[in-house]
Design a protein around this motif. Structure first.
Motif, PDB file in Angstrom:
ATOM      1  N   ILE A  90       0.846  -1.200   0.000  1.00 59.97           N
ATOM      2  CA  ILE A  90       0.000   0.000   0.000  1.00 59.97           C
ATOM      3  C   ILE A  90       0.879   1.247   0.000  1.00 59.97           C
ATOM      4  N   LEU A  91       1.830   1.292   0.938  1.00 56.22           N
ATOM      5  CA  LEU A  91       2.700   2.467   1.063  1.00 56.22           C
ATOM      6  C   LEU A  91       3.572   2.656  -0.163  1.00 56.22           C
ATOM      7  N   THR A  92       4.040   1.541  -0.748  1.00 56.29           N
ATOM      8  CA  THR A  92       4.910   1.637  -1.928  1.00 56.29           C
ATOM      9  C   THR A  92       4.178   2.271  -3.102  1.00 56.29           C
ATOM     10  N   ASN A  93       2.959   1.787  -3.366  1.00 57.37           N
ATOM     11  CA  ASN A  93       2.191   2.369  -4.472  1.00 57.37           C
ATOM     12  C   ASN A  93       1.805   3.823  -4.199  1.00 57.37           C
ATOM     13  N   VAL A  94       1.505   4.151  -2.947  1.00 52.03           N
ATOM     14  CA  VAL A  94       1.174   5.530  -2.596  1.00 52.03           C
ATOM     15  C   VAL A  94       2.379   6.443  -2.840  1.00 52.03           C
ATOM     16  N   ILE A  95       3.549   6.015  -2.399  1.00 48.57           N
ATOM     17  CA  ILE A  95       4.760   6.832  -2.553  1.00 48.57           C
ATOM     18  C   ILE A  95       5.084   7.052  -4.033  1.00 48.57           C
ATOM     19  N   VAL A  96       5.018   5.957  -4.814  1.00 47.60           N
ATOM     20  CA  VAL A  96       5.329   6.063  -6.248  1.00 47.60           C
ATOM     21  C   VAL A  96       4.314   6.955  -6.954  1.00 47.60           C
ATOM     22  N   ALA A  97       3.018   6.758  -6.668  1.00 46.97           N
ATOM     23  CA  ALA A  97       1.964   7.548  -7.315  1.00 46.97           C
ATOM     24  C   ALA A  97       2.077   9.027  -6.961  1.00 46.97           C
ATOM     25  N   LEU A  98       2.312   9.322  -5.685  1.00 47.82           N
ATOM     26  CA  LEU A  98       2.438  10.723  -5.268  1.00 47.82           C
ATOM     27  C   LEU A  98       3.682  11.375  -5.852  1.00 47.82           C
ATOM     28  N   THR A  99       4.745  10.589  -6.022  1.00 46.27           N
ATOM     29  CA  THR A  99       5.976  11.127  -6.610  1.00 46.27           C
ATOM     30  C   THR A  99       5.740  11.590  -8.046  1.00 46.27           C
ATOM     31  N   PHE A 100       5.120  10.713  -8.868  1.00 43.48           N
ATOM     32  CA  PHE A 100       4.855  11.087 -10.261  1.00 43.48           C
ATOM     33  C   PHE A 100       3.791  12.183 -10.352  1.00 43.48           C
ATOM     34  N   ASN A 101       2.841  12.169  -9.420  1.00 47.68           N
ATOM     35  CA  ASN A 101       1.825  13.214  -9.414  1.00 47.68           C
ATOM     36  C   ASN A 101       2.450  14.584  -9.094  1.00 47.68           C
ATOM     37  N   THR A 102       3.406  14.583  -8.195  1.00 47.74           N
ATOM     38  CA  THR A 102       4.108  15.822  -7.841  1.00 47.74           C
ATOM     39  C   THR A 102       4.939  16.334  -9.021  1.00 47.74           C
ATOM     40  N   LEU A 103       5.588  15.392  -9.733  1.00 42.19           N
ATOM     41  CA  LEU A 103       6.373  15.784 -10.912  1.00 42.19           C
ATOM     42  C   LEU A 103       5.480  16.407 -11.977  1.00 42.19           C
ATOM     43  N   LEU A 104       4.311  15.797 -12.214  1.00 37.21           N
ATOM     44  CA  LEU A 104       3.375  16.347 -13.199  1.00 37.21           C
ATOM     45  C   LEU A 104       2.867  17.724 -12.775  1.00 37.21           C
ATOM     46  N   ALA A 105       2.572  17.851 -11.486  1.00 36.47           N
ATOM     47  CA  ALA A 105       2.047  19.122 -10.978  1.00 36.47           C
ATOM     48  C   ALA A 105       3.066  20.251 -11.084  1.00 36.47           C
ATOM     49  N   ASN A 106       4.344  19.893 -11.127  1.00 36.95           N
ATOM     50  CA  ASN A 106       5.394  20.917 -11.218  1.00 36.95           C
ATOM     51  C   ASN A 106       5.960  21.049 -12.625  1.00 36.95           C
ATOM     52  N   GLU A 111       5.083  15.801 -21.702  1.00 35.64           N
ATOM     53  CA  GLU A 111       4.914  15.153 -23.005  1.00 35.64           C
ATOM     54  C   GLU A 111       4.280  13.768 -22.863  1.00 35.64           C
ATOM     55  N   GLN A 112       4.494  13.113 -21.741  1.00 34.24           N
ATOM     56  CA  GLN A 112       3.896  11.805 -21.487  1.00 34.24           C
ATOM     57  C   GLN A 112       2.851  11.886 -20.374  1.00 34.24           C
ATOM     58  N   ALA A 113       2.212  13.046 -20.266  1.00 34.99           N
ATOM     59  CA  ALA A 113       1.273  13.268 -19.157  1.00 34.99           C
ATOM     60  C   ALA A 113       0.120  12.273 -19.164  1.00 34.99           C
ATOM     61  N   ARG A 114      -0.388  11.925 -20.345  1.00 32.46           N
ATOM     62  CA  ARG A 114      -1.518  10.994 -20.415  1.00 32.46           C
ATOM     63  C   ARG A 114      -1.128   9.617 -19.883  1.00 32.46           C
ATOM     64  N   PHE A 115       0.069   9.174 -20.269  1.00 28.98           N
ATOM     65  CA  PHE A 115       0.557   7.875 -19.792  1.00 28.98           C
ATOM     66  C   PHE A 115       0.712   7.870 -18.274  1.00 28.98           C
ATOM     67  N   TRP A 116       1.352   8.912 -17.737  1.00 30.55           N
ATOM     68  CA  TRP A 116       1.614   8.943 -16.301  1.00 30.55           C
ATOM     69  C   TRP A 116       0.354   9.169 -15.483  1.00 30.55           C
ATOM     70  N   ASN A 117      -0.615   9.892 -16.033  1.00 30.37           N
ATOM     71  CA  ASN A 117      -1.902  10.026 -15.340  1.00 30.37           C
ATOM     72  C   ASN A 117      -2.602   8.669 -15.231  1.00 30.37           C
ATOM     73  N   ARG A 118      -2.511   7.882 -16.293  1.00 33.59           N
ATOM     74  CA  ARG A 118      -3.103   6.545 -16.268  1.00 33.59           C
ATOM     75  C   ARG A 118      -2.353   5.649 -15.287  1.00 33.59           C
ATOM     76  N   PHE A 119      -1.034   5.808 -15.249  1.00 31.61           N
ATOM     77  CA  PHE A 119      -0.219   5.036 -14.310  1.00 31.61           C
ATOM     78  C   PHE A 119      -0.611   5.359 -12.865  1.00 31.61           C
ATOM     79  N   ILE A 120      -0.760   6.643 -12.562  1.00 31.23           N
ATOM     80  CA  ILE A 120      -1.154   7.074 -11.219  1.00 31.23           C
ATOM     81  C   ILE A 120      -2.536   6.530 -10.857  1.00 31.23           C
ATOM     82  N   PHE A 121      -3.429   6.535 -11.851  1.00 28.17           N
ATOM     83  CA  PHE A 121      -4.788   6.017 -11.625  1.00 28.17           C
ATOM     84  C   PHE A 121      -4.749   4.561 -11.179  1.00 28.17           C
ATOM     85  N   TYR A 122      -3.998   3.712 -11.889  1.00 28.33           N
ATOM     86  CA  TYR A 122      -3.958   2.289 -11.554  1.00 28.33           C
ATOM     87  C   TYR A 122      -3.197   2.037 -10.251  1.00 28.33           C
ATOM     88  N   ALA A 123      -2.217   2.868  -9.959  1.00 25.95           N
ATOM     89  CA  ALA A 123      -1.500   2.735  -8.688  1.00 25.95           C
ATOM     90  C   ALA A 123      -2.451   2.971  -7.515  1.00 25.95           C
TER      91      ALA A 123
END
Length: 240
Positions: A90-106, A111-123
């Motif tokens: 649980i914690l691993t997926n939360v950490i990974v998802a929040l990390t990529f979400n923070t990168l997108l937010a900043n 260029e790969q925002a659609r892919f990473w948004n989908r990745f965050i969704f499944y995480a």
């Protein structure tokens, strides 16, 4: 409307994102278990015949979304240790998802925002079903339910006898047994293809054997009938 781009997104999600999210989830088990100290840890990726095994890594031939973690025993047993292990994915997926979400937010990875948004969704999808306490198939608790039971009761209180994290020794035994069955079946298929199946008999031979058996039975019946007639005649002669 479902179009070509949606179909491509579905394929990417099924064959790339989901396997990677599952890999990260199971890696969480492995990482925390190694810190807590477990005997014979094993991180298996894929299913079917083994390609290679090195230390705690086991790579199988058929790879899709099927990855899992196993171990034999915890060296330092405590409820806190078990809670850490079951909370790890649980914690691993939360950490990974929040990390990529923070990168997108900043502004990163745009260029790969659609892919990473989908990745965050499944995480977060796996986080949701891992963290909310519930019983799954055959009354088996998910990680959230086990953590809840350990905190409230100090032990598992569900009626399921299945292990949440399987034993590595049992996994190896099951694998050896399955590979023996597969090897036996492959030999049988090869024999059938080459026409050298020991149990197979050509149809002409089978028919010939059946005719021979019928003739033998018929001859025996005729001989019995003749013997019975001779005995009856003999009895009549003695009776007169």
């Amino acid at each position: 409307m479902f179009g070509i781009s949606d179909l491509l997104a579905l394929v990417i999600s099924a064959f790339i994102i989901l396997p990677v999210v599952m890999f990260i989830r199971e890696f969480g088990y492995l990482f925390v278990s190694l810190l807590c100290g477990v005997k014979n840890p094993r991180f298996t990726i894929g299913s079917g015949p083994r390609i290679f095994k090195y230390r705690f890594l086991d790579i199988r031939k058929y790879y899709h979304v099927y990855s899992w973690f196993s171990f034999d025993e915890i060296k330092r047993k405590s409820n806190f240790t078990y809670i850490l292990i079951y909370a790890a994915p649980i914690l691993t997926n939360v950490i990974v998802a929040l990390t990529f979400n923070t990168l997108l937010a900043n502004g990163f990875l745009q260029e790969q925002a659609r892919f990473w948004n989908r990745f965050i969704f499944y995480a977060f999808f796996y986080v949701l079903f891992d963290s909310i306490p519930m019983l799954t198939t055959h009354g088996k608790p998910n990680n959230g339910m086990i953590i809840y039971e350990l905190i409230r009761y100090g032990k598992r209180v569900d009626y399921s006898e299945d292990e949440i994290i399987p034993s590595t020794t049992q996994v190896d035994e099951d694998y050896d047994e399955e590979m023996k069955k597969v090897e036996k079946m492959q030999k049988k298929i090869e024999q059938l293809k080459s026409g050298k199946d020991e149990k197979s008999i050509p149809e002409t031979e089978v028919v010939g054997e059946r005719i021979q058996e019928d003739l033998t039975v018929t001859a025996e019946n005729i001989a019995k009938e003749e013997l019975e007639k001779e005995l009856e005649q003999h009895d009549k002669k003695e009776g007169t």
